[in-house]
Design a protein around this motif. Structure first.
Motif, PDB file in Angstrom:
ATOM      1  N   HIS A 102      -4.131   0.018 -15.851  1.00  0.00           N
ATOM      2  CA  HIS A 102      -3.059   0.416 -16.766  1.00  0.00           C
ATOM      3  C   HIS A 102      -3.290   1.857 -17.216  1.00  0.00           C
ATOM      4  N   GLU A 121       1.573   0.240 -14.949  1.00  0.00           N
ATOM      5  CA  GLU A 121       0.663  -0.768 -14.436  1.00  0.00           C
ATOM      6  C   GLU A 121       0.587  -0.545 -12.936  1.00  0.00           C
ATOM      7  N   LYS A 142      -1.066  -6.388 -22.490  1.00  0.00           N
ATOM      8  CA  LYS A 142      -1.848  -6.463 -21.255  1.00  0.00           C
ATOM      9  C   LYS A 142      -3.190  -5.755 -21.340  1.00  0.00           C
TER      10      LYS A 142
END
Length: 161
Positions: A102, A121, A142
């Motif tokens: 990321h 991502e 995330k």
């Protein structure tokens, strides 16, 4: 003479530490460097408005990919004009068990008179890193330890550095 030798050894040791160490705990793998390069290409595609470059780096599953126009390049050369006015931050040092990285990218957009910020991502598709754009909230969910990452490139404004 001894003082000069000591200073020379101290400088040598500091240079060695700077070369060997980094905030990532070492040098990234070639695989991660390829993903880092892709993050930079994303900044270039965004600043230049280069749909063809976006086609190469975005996942075909990405909604943005679906609206790209063939041969559209709105601001060619603008990326060179912005120079070093961008930052790329990778949240993970290496891909985790899901094989994902990321990023947060911040870059100057002259046509917006300011900076843009995107979250990315990256995941391998058919052996190549591809980008999926994330909303800020999705990125927050995330990324487990956002402060454990590393700057790939940090824009330091004049007078701050």
């Amino acid at each position: 003479m001894r003082k000069g030798l000591f200073i020379g050894m101290l400088i040598g040791a500091l240079l060695l530490l700077a070369a060997c160490g980094s905030s990532s705990g070492g040098k990234p793998s070639a695989d991660v460097k390829a993903a880092d390069d892709l993050a930079l290409q994303y900044v270039q595609a965004s600043v230049d408005g280069d749909d063809e470059l976006f086609r190469k780096i975005l996942s075909p599953e990405e909604p943005h990919y679906q609206i790209l126009e063939k041969d559209k390049h709105t601001f060619p050369g603008r990326f060179k004009e912005i120079g070093e006015r961008y930052s790329i931050y990778r949240f993970e040092k290496e891909p985790g068990e899901k094989g994902v990285l990321h990023y947060e990218v911040i870059y100057y957009l002259p046509n917006h008179n300011g900076n843009a910020k995107d979250f990315l991502e990256m995941k391998k598709e058919k052996g190549e890193w591809k980008i999926r754009e994330l909303k800020a909230e999705e990125a927050e969910q995330k990324v487990e330890n956002p402060k454990d990452g590393v700057y790939i490139h940090k824009y330091v404004k004049e007078g701050e550095g």
